[in-house]
Each structure stands twice: as structure tokens, then as C-alpha cells.
Design an enzyme around this catalytic site. Structure first.
Site, PDB file in Angstrom:
ATOM      1  N   TYR A  36     118.487  87.752  -1.735  1.00  0.00           N
ATOM      2  CA  TYR A  36     116.909  87.507  -1.965  1.00  0.00           C
ATOM      3  C   TYR A  36     116.177  88.461  -2.593  1.00  0.00           C
ATOM      4  O   TYR A  36     114.910  88.409  -3.143  1.00  0.00           O
ATOM      5  CB  TYR A  36     116.484  86.800  -0.856  1.00  0.00           C
ATOM      6  CG  TYR A  36     116.848  85.735  -0.167  1.00  0.00           C
ATOM      7  CD1 TYR A  36     118.007  84.720  -1.022  1.00  0.00           C
ATOM      8  CD2 TYR A  36     116.725  85.009   1.141  1.00  0.00           C
ATOM      9  CE1 TYR A  36     118.636  83.749  -0.299  1.00  0.00           C
ATOM     10  CE2 TYR A  36     117.142  83.905   1.478  1.00  0.00           C
ATOM     11  CZ  TYR A  36     118.310  83.467   0.639  1.00  0.00           C
ATOM     12  OH  TYR A  36     119.181  82.342   1.403  1.00  0.00           O
ATOM     13  N   HIS A  66     127.370  85.059   3.270  1.00  0.00           N
ATOM     14  CA  HIS A  66     126.242  84.136   2.555  1.00  0.00           C
ATOM     15  C   HIS A  66     127.169  82.985   1.897  1.00  0.00           C
ATOM     16  O   HIS A  66     126.599  81.808   1.765  1.00  0.00           O
ATOM     17  CB  HIS A  66     125.660  84.888   1.496  1.00  0.00           C
ATOM     18  CG  HIS A  66     124.231  84.255   1.055  1.00  0.00           C
ATOM     19  ND1 HIS A  66     123.243  84.994   0.701  1.00  0.00           N
ATOM     20  CD2 HIS A  66     124.047  82.940   0.975  1.00  0.00           C
ATOM     21  CE1 HIS A  66     122.186  84.121   0.328  1.00  0.00           C
ATOM     22  NE2 HIS A  66     122.706  82.788   0.383  1.00  0.00           N
TER      23      HIS A  66
HETATM   24  P1  NAP Z   1     113.101  73.896   0.972  1.00  0.00           P
HETATM   25  O1  NAP Z   1     112.631  74.826   2.172  1.00  0.00           O
HETATM   26  O2  NAP Z   1     113.500  72.690   1.149  1.00  0.00           O
HETATM   27  O3  NAP Z   1     111.992  73.585   0.002  1.00  0.00           O
HETATM   28  C1  NAP Z   1     110.843  74.413  -0.360  1.00  0.00           C
HETATM   29  C2  NAP Z   1     109.920  73.948  -1.356  1.00  0.00           C
HETATM   30  O4  NAP Z   1     109.298  72.889  -0.683  1.00  0.00           O
HETATM   31  C3  NAP Z   1     108.926  74.982  -1.923  1.00  0.00           C
HETATM   32  O5  NAP Z   1     108.755  74.623  -3.366  1.00  0.00           O
HETATM   33  C4  NAP Z   1     107.577  74.758  -0.934  1.00  0.00           C
HETATM   34  O6  NAP Z   1     106.548  75.085  -1.790  1.00  0.00           O
HETATM   35  C5  NAP Z   1     107.875  73.135  -0.673  1.00  0.00           C
HETATM   36  N1  NAP Z   1     107.013  72.970   0.646  1.00  0.00           N
HETATM   37  C6  NAP Z   1     107.244  73.692   1.752  1.00  0.00           C
HETATM   38  N2  NAP Z   1     106.414  73.072   2.843  1.00  0.00           N
HETATM   39  C7  NAP Z   1     105.899  71.832   2.223  1.00  0.00           C
HETATM   40  C8  NAP Z   1     105.255  70.787   2.798  1.00  0.00           C
HETATM   41  N3  NAP Z   1     104.911  71.004   4.057  1.00  0.00           N
HETATM   42  N4  NAP Z   1     104.837  69.918   1.920  1.00  0.00           N
HETATM   43  C9  NAP Z   1     105.352  69.789   0.698  1.00  0.00           C
HETATM   44  N5  NAP Z   1     106.042  70.849  -0.024  1.00  0.00           N
HETATM   45  C10 NAP Z   1     106.502  71.680   0.723  1.00  0.00           C
HETATM   46  O7  NAP Z   1     114.022  74.859   0.167  1.00  0.00           O
HETATM   47  P2  NAP Z   1     114.693  76.438   0.135  1.00  0.00           P
HETATM   48  O8  NAP Z   1     113.668  77.337  -0.271  1.00  0.00           O
HETATM   49  O9  NAP Z   1     115.893  76.104  -0.834  1.00  0.00           O
HETATM   50  O10 NAP Z   1     115.385  76.231   1.476  1.00  0.00           O
HETATM   51  C11 NAP Z   1     114.609  77.026   2.571  1.00  0.00           C
HETATM   52  C12 NAP Z   1     115.477  78.373   3.000  1.00  0.00           C
HETATM   53  O11 NAP Z   1     116.765  78.133   3.339  1.00  0.00           O
HETATM   54  C13 NAP Z   1     115.426  79.476   1.798  1.00  0.00           C
HETATM   55  O12 NAP Z   1     114.098  80.084   1.454  1.00  0.00           O
HETATM   56  C14 NAP Z   1     116.366  80.207   2.414  1.00  0.00           C
HETATM   57  O13 NAP Z   1     115.755  81.059   3.537  1.00  0.00           O
HETATM   58  C15 NAP Z   1     117.485  79.367   2.843  1.00  0.00           C
HETATM   59  N6  NAP Z   1     118.500  78.800   1.951  1.00  0.00           N
HETATM   60  C16 NAP Z   1     119.936  79.447   2.192  1.00  0.00           C
HETATM   61  C17 NAP Z   1     120.948  79.170   1.523  1.00  0.00           C
HETATM   62  C18 NAP Z   1     122.133  79.522   1.520  1.00  0.00           C
HETATM   63  O14 NAP Z   1     122.979  79.664   0.581  1.00  0.00           O
HETATM   64  N7  NAP Z   1     122.398  80.130   2.745  1.00  0.00           N
HETATM   65  C19 NAP Z   1     120.668  78.514   0.259  1.00  0.00           C
HETATM   66  C20 NAP Z   1     119.013  77.909  -0.068  1.00  0.00           C
HETATM   67  C21 NAP Z   1     118.281  78.279   0.903  1.00  0.00           C
HETATM   68  P3  NAP Z   1     105.547  76.245  -1.725  1.00  0.00           P
HETATM   69  O15 NAP Z   1     106.603  77.461  -1.672  1.00  0.00           O
HETATM   70  O16 NAP Z   1     104.858  76.239  -2.849  1.00  0.00           O
HETATM   71  O17 NAP Z   1     104.687  76.177  -0.238  1.00  0.00           O
END
Ligand code: NAP
Length: 274
Positions: free
Chosen positions: A47, A105
Site C-alpha cells: 500500500y 499478502h
Molecule cells: P471497501 O472497504 O469494500 O470499500 C471502500 C469504498 O467504499 C471507498 O470508495 C469508500 O469511500 C466507500 N465507503 C466506505 N464507507 C462507506 C459508507 N459508509 N457508505 C458508502 N460508501 C462507503 O473496499 P477496499 O478498500 O477494497 O477494502 C477494505 C480494506 O481491505 C482495504 O482498504 C485494505 O486494507 C483491505 N484489502 C485487502 C486486500 C488483500 O489482498 N488482502 C485486498 C483489498 C482490500 P471513501 O473512501 O470515499 O470514504
């Protein structure tokens, strides 16, 4: 806050994801999350924000032991020597002497899994991490790690939300006494567009996102790590502990389960069928 008790670890069921947060925005988002009450933060070497995450944690005024911090070893760093050196670099960037959970990861065909797991276990013995685990492992890889190689893993971090069934992975994790950390728990925006989740939310004055997060963390041994850049989203994702989904609501959400993957890069493993 609900906590999971897994293998001697106590993990806040709702954490804060940081993928695509960077620079000052990341520092501010993590600072805000900690101020609002999040105590579980997810970062990764890939990240490029460990420096900012560490800065926010160190300047939060919170005792270090109150925060459960995960970082992840990047796929290019899975050879044993690189696991060691890259984790030391992670700790330097974070400005901390220990993380709580260190994950592989993504599985990689390049480095032998046995050697990577042994290097992680050594880092745990040395106190550089309290627990070790994996991410994006399918059932076959979990079986290899736990049954064949005897690794003692806290959990597997995988994509999980109402539109992606993880029944197979969940079954394996249950057998091994491990936790599942749900990444992309909001389906990167898909959840908010679901009329079914929105209708359930209206009954409790909650959003579709809040319903999805509550549905996830009500499950045994499941934590969720939504990411939010905006303060409003960060606050609302934490505001999910004052309502309860009925059995009928849960059944309606279970019907949505399918095979929608929002994170599916070419280097991923062969996913288990839904
Ligand atoms: P997510 O949490 O499913 O979605 C994030 C998106 O949703 C952003 O655009 C955010 O907008 C929006 N959002 C957040 N809260 C909201 C709400 N209450 N209402 C409406 N929209 C909302 O997606 P993600 O970032 O892919 O996954 C979360 C975390 O999981 C990552 O940040 C990372 O730490 C981890 N991850 C790990 C892997 C892996 O390979 N291990 C892969 C993907 C993700 P804003 O940002 O504009 O607030």
C-alpha cells in the site's frame, strides 16, 4: 465494539482498511479512525503507506497494546531472507518494534511456502509480530499450510461481502480454529447500491453499508475492515452496534450470496467455487 478471541489474540471485529490511502490523507484518516474508536488497523507493504499509518498510531496518544495492527508481506518479498528484511523495513517505516499480525499478502508460486512460513514463524519467535497468517489463500493452500506444513496461523484475509459466498474457505477456517478477515466488505461500493440491503437498513434507520458490516461481524470468527477516506463514512461504518438484524433479515441477505469478486488480479490463486 465486539471482539474476537482467536488463538490467544483479542481482535476488534471492526477494523479500518487503508488501501489507496496515502500521504497526509492517510495520516489524517487513520488519526480520525483512532479518535472515533477504531482499534484495528490494516496496512500492507504494497500500500506504500506504512509510514503514515505508523505516524498516526504513534501520535494517537493511545497505548500501543490497545491497537491491533496488521501488515502484509508483498508477493515479491516471500523468499525467506526477503520476508525477514522486508518486515524489518516495514517496522522501520511504521516506527514500531512489533506488529500484531503479519500476513502473506498473496500466495506466490515463486517462493516455497514451507520456507516463507518458517521465516514468518521465526519473526514471531523474535517478537517482531505477535501472530502470523495469510491472505488470499484458497482451501487447498490453507490445507497445505496448516495440515501438511503444520503452520500455526491466526487467520486468512479474503474478500467477503454479501455478494460473495466464502462457504468453502469459511468451512476450512472453522476446522482449523482460524478467523476470517473480510476485505472489501462493502464490495468497493456495490453494497451501497443493493435495494435489498437498503430496504433492511430502512427498518433500523441504517444504510446498506451498515447492514452489510453488521451481517459480517455477527458471524463467528469474522472481522471486517472497511476503508473510508471520508470522515462521514469512517464514523458511520463504526455506528453498527446499536441494532440487531432479525433472522428474517439475515435470511434475506444470505440469498444474495453469489460469486461477485471486486478484487481479482491475474496473480490470484484458483478461487474456490461459490
Ligand atoms: P471497501 O472497504 O469494500 O470499500 C471502500 C469504498 O467504499 C471507498 O470508495 C469508500 O469511500 C466507500 N465507503 C466506505 N464507507 C462507506 C459508507 N459508509 N457508505 C458508502 N460508501 C462507503 O473496499 P477496499 O478498500 O477494497 O477494502 C477494505 C480494506 O481491505 C482495504 O482498504 C485494505 O486494507 C483491505 N484489502 C485487502 C486486500 C488483500 O489482498 N488482502 C485486498 C483489498 C482490500 P471513501 O473512501 O470515499 O470514504
Amino acid at each position: 465494539m465486539k471482539h474476537l478471541d482467536v488463538k490467544g489474540a483479542r481482535i476488534p471485529a471492526l477494523g479500518f482498511g487503508t488501501w489507496q490511502l496515502s500521504g497526509r490523507g492517510c495520516r489524517e484518516a487513520v488519526r480520525q479512525a483512532l479518535e472515533l474508536g477504531y482499534r484495528h488497523i490494516d496496512t500492507a507493504q504494497m500500500y506504500g503507506n506504512e509510514t503514515e499509518v505508523g505516524h498516526a498510531i504513534r501520535h494517537s496518544g493511545l497505548p500501543r497494546r490497545e491497537i491491533f495492527l496488521t501488515t502484509k508481506v508483498a508477493p515479491g518479498n516471500l523468499a525467506a531472507a526477503k520476508v525477514r528484511s522486508s518486515t524489518e523495513e516495514s517496522l522501520r517505516r511504521l516506527g514500531l518494534d512489533q506488529v500484531d499480525l503479519l500476513l502473506i499478502h498473496w500466495p506466490s508460486g515463486e517462493a516455497p511456502l514451507a520456507k516463507t512460513l518458517a521465516a514468518l514463524a521465526t519473526l514471531r519467535e523474535q517478537g517482531k509480530t505477535r501472530f502470523i497468517g495469510v491472505s488470499n489463500f484458497n482451501v487447498a493452500l490453507l490445507k497445505q499450510a496448516v495440515e501438511t506444513l503444520g503452520a500455526d496461523l491466526l487467520g486468512n484475509q479474503v474478500e467477503y461481502h454479501p455478494f460473495l459466498s466464502q462457504r468453502a474457505v469459511m468451512g476450512a477456517l472453522k476446522r482449523y480454529g482460524m478467523m476470517l478477515t473480510a476485505y472489501s466488505p462493502l464490495g468497493r461500493g456495490q453494497v451501497q447500491r443493493s435495494p435489498v440491503l437498503a430496504a433492511i437498513g430502512r427498518k433500523y434507520d441504517k444504510s446498506a453499508a451498515q447492514v452489510a458490516l453488521r451481517w459480517l461481524i455477527d458471524q463467528d470468527h469474522v472481522a471486517a475492515i472497511p476503508k473510508a477516506a471520508s470522515a462521514a463514512h469512517t464514523a458511520s461504518n463504526l455506528d453498527i452496534f446499536d441494532f440487531t438484524l432479525s433472522a428474517e433479515d439475515r435470511a434475506a441477505i444470505d440469498v444474495l450470496r453469489g460469486n461477485l469478486r471486486v478484487v481479482d488480479p491475474g496473480w490470484g490463486p484458483a478461487w474456490d467455487p461459490p
